[in-house]
Structures are given as C-alpha cells and as structure tokens.
Design a protein around this motif. Structure first.
Motif, PDB file in Angstrom:
ATOM      1  N   ILE A 127      10.304 -23.264 -35.732  1.00 14.05           N
ATOM      2  CA  ILE A 127       9.597 -24.081 -36.711  1.00 14.05           C
ATOM      3  C   ILE A 127       9.110 -23.295 -37.925  1.00 14.05           C
ATOM      4  CG2 ILE A 127       7.366 -23.822 -35.546  1.00 14.05           C
ATOM      5  CD1 ILE A 127       8.621 -27.055 -37.203  1.00 14.05           C
ATOM      6  N   PHE A 128       8.680 -22.057 -37.743  1.00 15.16           N
ATOM      7  CA  PHE A 128       8.086 -21.340 -38.869  1.00 15.16           C
ATOM      8  C   PHE A 128       9.136 -20.868 -39.868  1.00 15.16           C
ATOM      9  CE2 PHE A 128       4.906 -20.906 -35.465  1.00 15.16           C
ATOM     10  CZ  PHE A 128       3.839 -21.531 -36.104  1.00 15.16           C
ATOM     11  N   VAL A 129      10.254 -20.376 -39.381  1.00 16.30           N
ATOM     12  CA  VAL A 129      11.347 -20.030 -40.286  1.00 16.30           C
ATOM     13  C   VAL A 129      11.916 -21.302 -40.913  1.00 16.30           C
ATOM     14  CG1 VAL A 129      13.645 -19.000 -40.477  1.00 16.30           C
ATOM     15  CG2 VAL A 129      11.914 -17.927 -39.033  1.00 16.30           C
ATOM     16  N   ALA A 130      11.992 -22.366 -40.121  1.00 18.25           N
ATOM     17  CA  ALA A 130      12.481 -23.644 -40.648  1.00 18.25           C
ATOM     18  C   ALA A 130      11.585 -24.153 -41.767  1.00 18.25           C
ATOM     19  CB  ALA A 130      12.558 -24.676 -39.522  1.00 18.25           C
ATOM     20  N   THR A 131      10.281 -23.953 -41.627  1.00 13.87           N
ATOM     21  CA  THR A 131       9.357 -24.383 -42.673  1.00 13.87           C
ATOM     22  C   THR A 131       9.594 -23.609 -43.960  1.00 13.87           C
ATOM     23  OG1 THR A 131       7.679 -25.015 -41.044  1.00 13.87           O
ATOM     24  CG2 THR A 131       6.923 -24.614 -43.291  1.00 13.87           C
ATOM     25  N   ARG A 132       9.823 -22.297 -43.848  1.00 15.02           N
ATOM     26  CA  ARG A 132      10.144 -21.492 -45.033  1.00 15.02           C
ATOM     27  C   ARG A 132      11.430 -21.994 -45.684  1.00 15.02           C
ATOM     28  NH1 ARG A 132       8.594 -17.312 -41.327  1.00 15.02           N
ATOM     29  NH2 ARG A 132       6.643 -16.284 -41.950  1.00 15.02           N
ATOM     30  N   ALA A 133      12.429 -22.262 -44.839  1.00 15.10           N
ATOM     31  CA  ALA A 133      13.708 -22.750 -45.363  1.00 15.10           C
ATOM     32  C   ALA A 133      13.545 -24.111 -46.032  1.00 15.10           C
ATOM     33  CB  ALA A 133      14.727 -22.842 -44.220  1.00 15.10           C
ATOM     34  N   PHE A 134      12.696 -24.953 -45.466  1.00 15.88           N
ATOM     35  CA  PHE A 134      12.410 -26.279 -46.023  1.00 15.88           C
ATOM     36  C   PHE A 134      11.821 -26.141 -47.425  1.00 15.88           C
ATOM     37  CE2 PHE A 134      10.137 -30.551 -44.889  1.00 15.88           C
ATOM     38  CZ  PHE A 134      11.051 -31.241 -45.656  1.00 15.88           C
ATOM     39  N   MET A 135      10.875 -25.220 -47.585  1.00 18.88           N
ATOM     40  CA  MET A 135      10.240 -24.998 -48.877  1.00 18.88           C
ATOM     41  C   MET A 135      11.266 -24.544 -49.921  1.00 18.88           C
ATOM     42  SD  MET A 135       6.913 -23.050 -47.293  1.00 18.88           S
ATOM     43  CE  MET A 135       6.288 -22.430 -48.858  1.00 18.88           C
ATOM     44  N   VAL A 136      12.106 -23.588 -49.533  1.00 22.39           N
ATOM     45  CA  VAL A 136      13.127 -23.086 -50.450  1.00 22.39           C
ATOM     46  C   VAL A 136      14.117 -24.192 -50.812  1.00 22.39           C
ATOM     47  CG1 VAL A 136      15.061 -21.478 -50.693  1.00 22.39           C
ATOM     48  CG2 VAL A 136      12.912 -20.703 -49.658  1.00 22.39           C
ATOM     49  N   VAL A 181       5.546 -30.391 -49.468  1.00 24.47           N
ATOM     50  CA  VAL A 181       6.251 -29.432 -48.618  1.00 24.47           C
ATOM     51  C   VAL A 181       5.791 -28.009 -48.920  1.00 24.47           C
ATOM     52  CG1 VAL A 181       8.507 -28.387 -48.139  1.00 24.47           C
ATOM     53  CG2 VAL A 181       8.280 -30.879 -48.223  1.00 24.47           C
ATOM     54  N   VAL A 182       5.684 -27.678 -50.200  1.00 32.08           N
ATOM     55  CA  VAL A 182       5.297 -26.319 -50.570  1.00 32.08           C
ATOM     56  C   VAL A 182       3.848 -26.032 -50.161  1.00 32.08           C
ATOM     57  CG1 VAL A 182       4.867 -24.770 -52.507  1.00 32.08           C
ATOM     58  CG2 VAL A 182       6.986 -26.110 -52.429  1.00 32.08           C
ATOM     59  N   VAL A 183       2.940 -26.982 -50.408  1.00 31.68           N
ATOM     60  CA  VAL A 183       1.528 -26.760 -50.077  1.00 31.68           C
ATOM     61  C   VAL A 183       1.312 -26.717 -48.564  1.00 31.68           C
ATOM     62  CG1 VAL A 183      -0.790 -27.740 -50.191  1.00 31.68           C
ATOM     63  CG2 VAL A 183       0.652 -27.715 -52.236  1.00 31.68           C
ATOM     64  N   LEU A 184       1.730 -27.772 -47.859  1.00 36.24           N
ATOM     65  CA  LEU A 184       1.502 -27.817 -46.419  1.00 36.24           C
ATOM     66  C   LEU A 184       2.390 -26.830 -45.664  1.00 36.24           C
ATOM     67  CD1 LEU A 184       1.055 -31.661 -45.920  1.00 36.24           C
ATOM     68  CD2 LEU A 184      -0.705 -29.898 -45.940  1.00 36.24           C
ATOM     69  N   GLY A 185       3.605 -26.614 -46.188  1.00 35.17           N
ATOM     70  CA  GLY A 185       4.463 -25.600 -45.584  1.00 35.17           C
ATOM     71  C   GLY A 185       3.883 -24.211 -45.774  1.00 35.17           C
ATOM     72  N   GLY A 186       3.340 -23.959 -46.967  1.00 31.69           N
ATOM     73  CA  GLY A 186       2.727 -22.663 -47.226  1.00 31.69           C
ATOM     74  C   GLY A 186       1.542 -22.401 -46.314  1.00 31.69           C
ATOM     75  N   VAL A 220       2.832 -21.579 -42.775  1.00 29.02           N
ATOM     76  CA  VAL A 220       3.317 -20.203 -42.643  1.00 29.02           C
ATOM     77  C   VAL A 220       2.159 -19.213 -42.715  1.00 29.02           C
ATOM     78  CG1 VAL A 220       4.734 -18.430 -43.743  1.00 29.02           C
ATOM     79  CG2 VAL A 220       5.598 -20.788 -43.537  1.00 29.02           C
ATOM     80  N   TRP A 221       1.246 -19.437 -43.643  1.00 29.34           N
ATOM     81  CA  TRP A 221       0.129 -18.510 -43.854  1.00 29.34           C
ATOM     82  C   TRP A 221      -0.772 -18.422 -42.617  1.00 29.34           C
ATOM     83  CZ3 TRP A 221      -4.956 -19.712 -46.763  1.00 29.34           C
ATOM     84  CH2 TRP A 221      -5.692 -18.538 -46.940  1.00 29.34           C
ATOM     85  N   LEU A 222      -1.110 -19.585 -42.047  1.00 32.09           N
ATOM     86  CA  LEU A 222      -1.995 -19.612 -40.887  1.00 32.09           C
ATOM     87  C   LEU A 222      -1.238 -19.534 -39.566  1.00 32.09           C
ATOM     88  CD1 LEU A 222      -4.569 -22.354 -41.984  1.00 32.09           C
ATOM     89  CD2 LEU A 222      -4.762 -19.862 -42.205  1.00 32.09           C
ATOM     90  N   HIS A 223       0.082 -19.572 -39.638  1.00 27.13           N
ATOM     91  CA  HIS A 223       0.932 -19.606 -38.444  1.00 27.13           C
ATOM     92  C   HIS A 223       0.495 -20.750 -37.527  1.00 27.13           C
ATOM     93  CE1 HIS A 223       4.251 -17.582 -36.492  1.00 27.13           C
ATOM     94  NE2 HIS A 223       3.652 -17.752 -35.329  1.00 27.13           N
TER      95      HIS A 223
END
Length: 202
Positions: free
Chosen positions: A35-44, A71-76, A79-82
């Motif tokens: 999920i965490f790598v997927a979230t980064r990929a989603f943002m990109v 996506v960028v705000v909540l995804g960020g 990722v930041w808080l894991h």
C-alpha cells in the motif's frame, strides 16, 4: 491580436485513461509491493495525468484538479506518517464532497454536473439533468458510507480489491442503468462522446 489556443476535448479512450489510469497504477503497485509504495505511485500517476491533460488537451478539468489535490495531500500524509488510514478515507472525503457540491448546486439552481459534463450529454433536458444529478449525489453518499464500512472492518488487501471489483463496476453499471431515463429526457446518444459519460470517480 493573438487567439487563445483552442481547448481540445479528449476522446472517450483518452478521457478514461486520464481519469482511471492512476487508479490502475495504484491497484497494480499495491498487488506487487504494498500500500505505501502504491500510494507513492498513485501520487506520481495523478501528477502525470494532469501533465498529459494540459500538454495534449490544453486543459485540466476541475474534477481532475480536485482528485489530484486529494491524492497528493492525503497520499503524502499516508507516506509521511506511515499510516494507511489517510489513503483509505480519501474515497469517503471525495464522494462526500462531490455529493455535497451536487446537492448544493441543485439547492441554488446551479447544476454543477451539467457544468462539468454538459458537452457529453447532448440534448439532455433540464429535467433530465436534475434527475441525473440527484441520482449521482445519492450514489456518491452510498459509496462514501460503503467505503467507511469496508475499510474499517476488513483488511487492506480486501479494501483495495473491493475498490477494484466493487466500486468501479458499480459506478459503470449505475451509469449504464441511466441510459433509458436519459433518452426519455432528450439525450442524443449517437452524438454523445461516451456511452455513457460518468462523473470522475477517483
């Protein structure tokens, strides 16, 4: 006096790729690396979709802007808080906000769905727009409640799978179910850009 560049409308395939491409990236990355790598990929992927829309069609729709910011705000934050909670509540916030905007537009006699998708529904009467807007608002409220129920009571993998095999098919089937009503209210289906057009569902 120079003319402004003409905005080119994306075709059905291009619009679908721009709207749903980032979600496909998210689903694929989650299946492969979590999920965490997927979230980064989603943002990109969301940023890439905006760039493609601007470069190729000289336009970024308001709904794409809204989706990308969320996506960028909540995804960020995710990722930041894991903490995957934030990416999981994104659909709830998205659906609730869109439903509220649609209902507010109806209450103030300004049909926001028509503003966003008007060119995709040629010939549709004002009554048709009212019914369509009301139904989508109710649908998005149900989706928000369902998202809350699923992510709070199931695993992350189940939630992601439900988004893929539950939310997306339900959205397309809901849109298809409206075709008879839309045609009764004047929709010229042969002139529509999509069959049927649907509000963005990021």
């Amino acid at each position: 006096m120079s003319q402004q560049p003409k905005v080119q409308e994306p075709g059905p395939g291009a619009r679908l790729a721009i709207d749903l491409g980032p979600l496909v990236v998210f689903f694929a990355a989650n299946a492969l690396v979590g999920i965490f790598v997927a979230t980064r990929a989603f943002m990109v992927a969301m940023v890439a979709a905006m760039i493609v829309s601007q470069v190729k069609y000289r336009h970024i729709s308001p709904m794409l802007w809204f989706s990308a910011v969320m996506v960028v705000v909540l995804g960020g934050i995710t990722v930041w808080l894991h903490d995957e909670t934030f990416i999981k509540i994104k659909p709830t916030i998205y659906y609730t906000t869109v439903a509220a905007l649609l209902l507010f537009g109806m209450a103030t006699k300004r049909n926001l769905l028509k503003t966003v998708l008007g060119s995709a529904y040629p010939g549709l009467s004002e009554r048709g727009w009212q019914v369509l807007t009301r139904n989508w608002a109710i649908f998005f409220i149900v989706m928000a409640v369902l998202n809350e129920a699923v992510w709070r009571t199931t695993s992350t993998d189940f939630w992601v799978g439900f988004k893929l095999w539950g939310f997306l098919p339900a959205t397309f089937l809901f849109a298809l179910a409206h075709i008879p009503m839309l045609m009764r209210h004047g929709l010229e289906l042969e002139k529509a850009r999509e069959e049927p057009p649907i509000p963005p569902t990021q």
